[in-house]
Design a protein around this motif. Structure first.
Motif, mmCIF file in Angstrom:
data_model
loop_
_atom_site.group_PDB
_atom_site.id
_atom_site.type_symbol
_atom_site.label_atom_id
_atom_site.label_comp_id
_atom_site.label_asym_id
_atom_site.label_seq_id
_atom_site.Cartn_x
_atom_site.Cartn_y
_atom_site.Cartn_z
ATOM 1 N N LEU A 232 -18.055 5.870 -3.058
ATOM 2 C CA LEU A 232 -17.350 4.667 -3.405
ATOM 3 C C LEU A 232 -18.122 3.690 -3.928
ATOM 4 O O LEU A 232 -19.211 3.363 -3.363
ATOM 5 N N ILE A 233 -17.588 2.993 -4.955
ATOM 6 C CA ILE A 233 -18.428 1.909 -5.664
ATOM 7 C C ILE A 233 -17.320 0.718 -5.665
ATOM 8 O O ILE A 233 -16.338 0.997 -6.126
ATOM 9 N N GLY B 76 -14.775 8.792 -11.217
ATOM 10 C CA GLY B 76 -14.573 7.461 -12.236
ATOM 11 C C GLY B 76 -13.271 6.972 -11.981
ATOM 12 O O GLY B 76 -12.886 5.932 -12.657
ATOM 13 N N LYS B 77 -12.348 7.396 -11.106
ATOM 14 C CA LYS B 77 -10.877 6.913 -11.062
ATOM 15 C C LYS B 77 -10.976 5.728 -10.190
ATOM 16 O O LYS B 77 -11.651 5.788 -9.085
ATOM 17 N N GLU B 78 -9.888 4.737 -10.554
ATOM 18 C CA GLU B 78 -10.000 3.652 -9.652
ATOM 19 C C GLU B 78 -9.015 3.846 -8.371
ATOM 20 O O GLU B 78 -8.347 4.768 -8.318
ATOM 21 N N ASP B 79 -9.876 3.451 -7.203
ATOM 22 C CA ASP B 79 -9.494 3.704 -5.865
ATOM 23 C C ASP B 79 -8.621 2.752 -5.210
ATOM 24 O O ASP B 79 -7.075 3.050 -4.883
ATOM 25 N N LYS C 7 -10.288 -4.045 5.944
ATOM 26 C CA LYS C 7 -10.401 -2.583 6.328
ATOM 27 C C LYS C 7 -10.475 -1.795 5.346
ATOM 28 O O LYS C 7 -9.516 -2.002 4.293
ATOM 29 N N LEU C 8 -11.385 -0.909 5.072
ATOM 30 C CA LEU C 8 -11.232 -0.138 4.093
ATOM 31 C C LEU C 8 -10.241 0.887 3.785
ATOM 32 O O LEU C 8 -9.714 1.213 4.865
ATOM 33 N N GLY C 9 -9.598 0.839 2.698
ATOM 34 C CA GLY C 9 -8.423 1.571 2.235
ATOM 35 C C GLY C 9 -7.190 0.724 2.610
ATOM 36 O O GLY C 9 -6.276 1.298 2.264
ATOM 37 N N GLU C 10 -7.349 -0.392 2.879
ATOM 38 C CA GLU C 10 -6.088 -1.299 2.839
ATOM 39 C C GLU C 10 -6.468 -2.619 2.077
ATOM 40 O O GLU C 10 -7.229 -3.114 2.094
ATOM 41 N N SER C 11 -5.296 -2.679 1.111
ATOM 42 C CA SER C 11 -5.637 -3.741 0.049
ATOM 43 C C SER C 11 -5.325 -5.146 0.475
ATOM 44 O O SER C 11 -6.039 -6.225 -0.026
ATOM 45 N N LYS C 12 -4.780 -5.307 1.697
ATOM 46 C CA LYS C 12 -4.654 -6.854 1.971
ATOM 47 C C LYS C 12 -5.669 -7.078 3.170
ATOM 48 O O LYS C 12 -6.020 -6.281 3.983
ATOM 49 N N PRO C 13 -6.015 -8.283 3.366
ATOM 50 C CA PRO C 13 -6.993 -8.800 4.043
ATOM 51 C C PRO C 13 -6.557 -8.744 5.454
ATOM 52 O O PRO C 13 -5.561 -9.133 5.838
ATOM 53 N N ILE C 14 -7.656 -8.582 6.679
ATOM 54 C CA ILE C 14 -6.999 -8.319 7.948
ATOM 55 C C ILE C 14 -7.099 -9.748 8.515
ATOM 56 O O ILE C 14 -6.459 -10.459 9.094
ATOM 57 N N ARG D 27 -12.658 -4.426 -6.611
ATOM 58 C CA ARG D 27 -12.083 -3.170 -7.089
ATOM 59 C C ARG D 27 -13.215 -2.170 -6.406
ATOM 60 O O ARG D 27 -14.097 -2.376 -6.374
ATOM 61 N N SER D 28 -12.227 -0.926 -6.168
ATOM 62 C CA SER D 28 -13.194 0.336 -5.813
ATOM 63 C C SER D 28 -12.931 1.375 -6.623
ATOM 64 O O SER D 28 -11.528 1.402 -6.930
#
Length: 797
Positions: free
Chosen positions: A166-167, A184-187, A222-229, A177-178
């Protein structure tokens, strides 16, 4: 007894800028900083502050530099990649500074950020066009182009776990963004910030990340979750963060509070480091010993970067005015202060009995206190605006005065070699205080002049009860009609001199009654100084001249011309027999007063030399100027005189030896000595003496000397060849040595130039001798023709 006059000062050291803003990185071993400095990157040794290597300057670019926008060092510290104004990416070896590869970035605009992956096999470039390009380091080919972001990238980082591929990047649209670095796809898009994102950190377990921004919050994701903890308000714009190691122990806090949680150190607008436990939303530590002033503007920056070094367990604070302050992580005590860029140096003074320290006023509110041997620095805080001038007390070398644009004067004292405190503050001027000068016979008073056109005498309190005690002036006088640039106190403390933009200098008594006006300069006066021995005063002006005046009748005794622009600082040397001056033309000049002659002119600066200080012994001079350079000079007059005397002595001994060898007819030894002494006349004399024994004797003699001596002989022979009287010896030398030159046994430097110089004279001599020979043959023929022929008698028939 007359003091020996100075003849020459030699540069012994130079302390110049090595960090002018932009990128800065710390090597893994903690030994070096890589600092962006204008168009190059300087590698600075943390202990010695020496510039050990320069990266980014190639032979082709020395005349036409290609500006560096940013750089990144690999995790193994072996390579550095720089981004240039020309759109090129360049790969450099970190150990040697050699350029290894160059390729084009391919971005439509400039590249703003770079990031290496965990294996240092790939590098990402984030541009102002909102695109990220991924490059294979070995082949410098683009493997992917990542799109989706808008604007200039402010954060770009690979995830440390290489298996995640991941970048992460954040641009002007404030979203993090990751992307998948392989496909090269947006994660995923992480939305939470409402202003510029300034940093991104990943936790050691690779499950969480923390971001900071100018919107005054820290966010835990948390990685993989778009909303902040968790969103943690920190009430200041944050520019840099560091994730604290698990073993970190926070000063002044019990272990219960810091055994669990994610600890983040952050800094920015307020100039102090704060450590938060982001999971508990708790402020764990707030720095109380910060040496960084908070930003004066809303949303401005005081700290631009934080660097953490595991090997040394230290934290470095990079400030907006280009200082690097190194703190011990465990105690947060300051270990070292490094001044990356001093801006314009406005004044310098020596401090301490042994003059081992200097205090420097730069284009800053903070004074810089240097230990001369190591150039270790400490910042002295107190003024609230730029410090303009400094002056120390000759009778109290541990005490000095400063003046500033904040309309105040401050009295400082050296408590120890490591510590200086401000004991007194005077705030009675209504404009910038441009110059101060102290009493010469005591420590009871000092003077100041200001843009409010006033001259003040301040009484120094006998005892200081508190720090920053108020000082009140004892006398005040409206001295000039325009800005007053300078003030000086006479050696007996009886007279005060001021110099102004109104082109005049004025003399005052110790109660500020006017004694006289010195008129003659065509422009404003920058500096005034009293002679230490005579009743004369020296002034320097923007009209490029220095003038010497009589105090008795106010007449101008001498005018010194030589500077090409304003003369900014002057001082007397050699018990009043000499003058040293510095100017806006970057020159330092040494003058003899009696002969009005300039004995020395040094060009060590690239701009105005605002400041100059001479040590008590006059052995050392330190200059500083608009080029932010501090230059130390040493008086080498005695060494030079001793060297010349020794050379003369050796020369006399050699000449006597040569005469003895010639007298004893030891011609080979005499020839070798004359060649070593480089005496063409004596060599010619010896060659002619050898020729008395025949050409073969000269051939044998020249076989006795080595190739270096033969080269010198050829050089002398070329000189002799220019004269008809000496050409015979020169041509014989050429004839004897020519076979050795042709065979290659004797290599003559610049052989073609030597031949070009000798050939025209040789041809002329040949032509002259040919004509002479023809004339002699013609005369001989004529004489023979004039002889009477014998006539046969008749009897013989």
């Amino acid at each position: 007894m007359t003091s020996a006059l100075k003849e020459i000062y030699e540069k012994t050291g130079e302390y110049e800028a090595f960090y002018t803003g932009g990128g800065i990185q710390w090597t893994t071993d903690g030994g070096h900083f890589l600092c962006q400095c204008d168009d190059i990157i300087k590698v600075i040794d943390v202990n010695t502050l020496c510039n050990t290597l320069t990266i980014g300057e190639t032979a082709d670019e020395k005349d036409d530099s290609d500006q560096i926008y940013t750089f990144q060092m690999s995790h193994d510290n072996q390579t550095v990649v720089t981004v240039h104004k020309s759109g090129l990416l360049k790969l450099w070896d970190r150990e040697t500074g050699q350029q290894q590869k160059v390729w084009r970035s391919g971005h439509k605009g400039a590249v703003a950020k770079l990031a290496f992956d965990a294996n240092d096999a790939n590098i990402a470039s984030g541009g102002t066009d909102g695109n990220i390009r991924l490059w294979d380091i070995n082949y410098h080919t683009c493997t992917s182009s990542l799109k989706g972001a808008m604007g200039v990238f402010t954060v770009l980082k690979y995830h440390p776990d290489i298996s995640k591929q991941l970048i992460f990047g954040a641009a002007d649209d404030t979203k993090i963004r990751s992307w998948d670095s392989k496909s090269g796809k947006e994660d995923l898009i992480y939305t939470g910030h409402f202003s510029k994102v300034t940093s991104l950190q990943f936790t050691p377990d690779n499950e969480y990340m923390i971001s900071s921004g100018r919107d005054r919050v820290l966010i835990l994701w948390k990685l993989g979750e778009s909303k902040p903890i968790r969103v943690l308000p920190v009430y200041e714009s944050i520019e840099a963060t560091i994730l604290m190691p698990p073993s970190f122990r926070i000063p002044n806090f019990k272990k219960k509070l810091d055994t669990e949680g994610i600890f983040v150190a952050c800094a920015g607008e307020k100039g102090i480091i704060k450590i938060w436990n982001i999971q508990m939303s708790c402020l764990m530590f707030e720095q109380s010993n910060s040496l960084v002033s908070s930003s004066t503007e809303e949303g401005g920056l005081a700290i631009t970067n934080l660097l953490f070094n595991t090997a040394r367990n230290m934290i470095s604070v990079v400030t907006a005015d280009h200082n690097i302050i190194v703190h011990d992580l465990q105690t947060f005590t300051c270990m070292k202060q490094i001044i990356g860029f001093t801006d314009e140096i406005l004044d310098i003074i020596f401090v301490g009995k042994d003059e081992s320290h200097i205090v420097v006023a730069t284009n800053s509110r903070d004074l810089k206190y240097y230990e001369l041997g190591s150039m270790d620095c400490k910042l002295l805080k107190g003024h609230t605006d730029i410090v303009l001038a400094l002056a120390n007390f000759p009778t109290r070398p541990d005490m000095f005065v400063s003046s500033s644009k904040d309309n105040t004067v401050r009295l400082w004292a050296q408590v120890t070699n490591q510590e200086i405190k401000c004991f007194g503050v005077g705030a009675r001027h209504t404009a910038s205080v441009g110059s101060v000068f102290t009493s010469q016979l005591s420590d009871t008073f000092f003077t100041s002049v200001s843009q409010d056109n006033c001259l003040k005498i301040w009484t120094v309190p006998k005892e200081f009860d508190t720090v920053d005690q108020k000082i009140i002036p004892s006398y005040t006088e409206l001295a000039h009609t325009m800005d007053i640039n300078c003030v000086a106190v006479s050696p007996n403390d009886k007279i005060i001199a001021t110099g102004s933009q109104d082109k005049t200098a004025k003399l005052w008594n110790d109660e500020l009654a006017l004694l006289g006006v010195l008129k003659g300069h065509r422009r404003g006066i920058w500096c005034v100084r009293f002679s230490p021995v005579d009743q004369v005063i020296l002034t320097s002006s923007a009209d490029s001249t220095l003038k010497l005046w009589s105090i008795a009748d106010l007449s101008c005794l001498k005018t010194f011309e030589g500077h090409e622009s304003s003369v900014l600082k002057v001082d007397f040397l050699s018990k009043g027999q000499q003058i040293v001056s510095s100017g806006a033309d970057g020159l330092l000049k040494l003058w003899n007063i009696k002969s009005s002659e300039c004995k020395m002119s040094l060009d060590n600066h690239d701009g105005k030399v605002w400041s100059m200080v001479v040590s008590k012994s006059e052995e050392q001079i330190i200059t500083g100027g608009s080029d932010s350079k501090l230059v130390t000079l040493k008086d080498v007059s005695a060494e030079r005189r001793e060297k010349l005397a020794k050379e003369r002595e050796e020369q006399i001994i050699q000449e006597q030896e040569l005469m003895n060898l010639l007298h004893d007819k030891k011609l080979v030894k005499a020839l070798k000595l004359a060649l070593r002494m480089e005496r063409p006349f004596h060599v010619l004399k010896i060659v002619n003496e050898v020729l008395k024994f025949g050409h073969e004797k000269l051939t044998e003699t020249l076989k006795e000397i080595n190739n270096t001596q033969k080269e010198t002989l050829l050089k002398f022979a070329a000189e002799w060849n220019t004269n008809n009287k000496n050409c015979h010896a020169a041509q014989l030398v050429f004839n004897i040595l020519a076979p050795e030159i042709i065979s290659g046994n004797l290599k003559v430097p610049s052989l073609s130039n030597f031949i070009e110089g000798a050939l025209p004279y040789t041809e002329r001599h040949f032509e002259r001798l040919t004509n002479l020979l023809q004339d002699l043959n013609f005369i001989s023929y004529t004489v023979n023709c004039m002889q009477p022929h014998p006539v046969k008698s008749i009897d013989q028939n």
